[in-house]
Design an enzyme around this catalytic site. Structure first.
Site, short mmCIF file in Angstrom:
data_model
loop_
_atom_site.label_atom_id
_atom_site.label_comp_id
_atom_site.label_asym_id
_atom_site.label_seq_id
_atom_site.Cartn_x
_atom_site.Cartn_y
_atom_site.Cartn_z
N HIS A 12 -6.45 9.40 4.82
CA HIS A 12 -7.19 8.09 4.53
C HIS A 12 -6.17 7.42 3.60
CE1 HIS A 12 -10.37 5.17 3.17
NE2 HIS A 12 -9.62 5.26 1.93
N GLU A 13 -5.62 8.19 2.41
CA GLU A 13 -4.74 7.35 1.48
C GLU A 13 -3.35 7.08 2.25
OE1 GLU A 13 -5.75 6.33 -0.97
OE2 GLU A 13 -7.66 7.53 -1.22
N HIS A 73 -3.63 3.78 4.08
CA HIS A 73 -3.42 2.71 3.19
C HIS A 73 -1.97 2.08 2.94
CE1 HIS A 73 -7.68 1.62 1.89
NE2 HIS A 73 -7.74 2.89 1.29
N GLU A 88 -11.07 -0.61 4.15
CA GLU A 88 -11.23 0.74 3.90
C GLU A 88 -11.54 1.44 5.30
OE1 GLU A 88 -11.24 2.87 1.40
OE2 GLU A 88 -10.23 1.18 -0.01
#
Length: 204
Positions: free
Chosen positions: A111-112, A115, A180
């Protein structure tokens, strides 16, 4: 910008918008150093589990290897920072590493990394500046012409005080949520295990 408006009217507000843009750019350019210093982050050992997970996920995503940090706190959290994929860092707290299994932590790291891949630090900086611009435009808006004839000034002031801040917040929240969701999707693709990512709370 509100203070600039009080001190110097529209000119003061314009100056405040420029200063806000400079501050946002500075936050974007030096985001990794600012955030990591604030959290007293420590560089992770290449032999650590966190480093190995980040390395594995980075290779799968096709991104440059970011710097990897641990944060000495029990609060479960992980985040990515940095102005672009070549100047990025990933950090995780001791708390989240104890709380999650290896597969779940890999999902969070995916997930990071998403980003970073989608350049969300840059997007959030742009959005913050746009929100400030909306406030300035609202301050300059005039409705109905002469104030004495139809109360246009009152309507404009109400727009400034009520509608513009709400509109700016809605834009920021909407874009933040959309980034997100995109990072969740990208993280699931990177880690290859959407269920593991779904088991843990979505990180910031």
């Amino acid at each position: 910008m509100f203070i600039g408006n009080i001190l110097g009217g529209e000119v003061g507000m314009a100056i405040a918008l420029i200063l806000a843009a400079i501050m946002n750019f500075g936050s974007y350019w030096f985001s990794d150093k600012i955030v990591l210093s604030m959290y007293r982050a420590q560089e992770a050992s290449p032999n650590s589990e966190l480093y190995q997970i980040v390395k594995q996920q980075t290779e799968k995503s096709g991104l440059p290897m970011p710097q990897v940090y641990t944060i000495p706190t029990d609060m479960p959290n992980a985040f990515a920072t940095g102005r672009n994929p070549r100047h990025a860092a990933v950090a995780a707290t001791d708390g989240i590493m104890r709380l999650l299994s290896r597969d779940e932590l890999a999902g969070v790291i995916g997930h990071e990394l998403a980003h970073i891949k989608y350049r969300d630090i840059l997007i959030s900086s742009i959005v913050a500046t746009i929100a400030g611009a909306i406030m300035m435009i609202a301050n300059m808006a005039h409705f109905g012409g002469d104030d004495d004839e139809d109360g246009g000034g009152i309507i404009g002031m109400l727009f400034l005080i009520i509608v513009a801040p709400i509109a700016a917040m809605i834009i920021q929240f909407a874009i933040s949520r959309s980034r997100e969701y995109a990072a969740d999707r990208g993280g699931a693709e990177i880690c290859g295990d959407p269920i593991a990512l779904a088991k843990c709370a979505s990180p910031a």
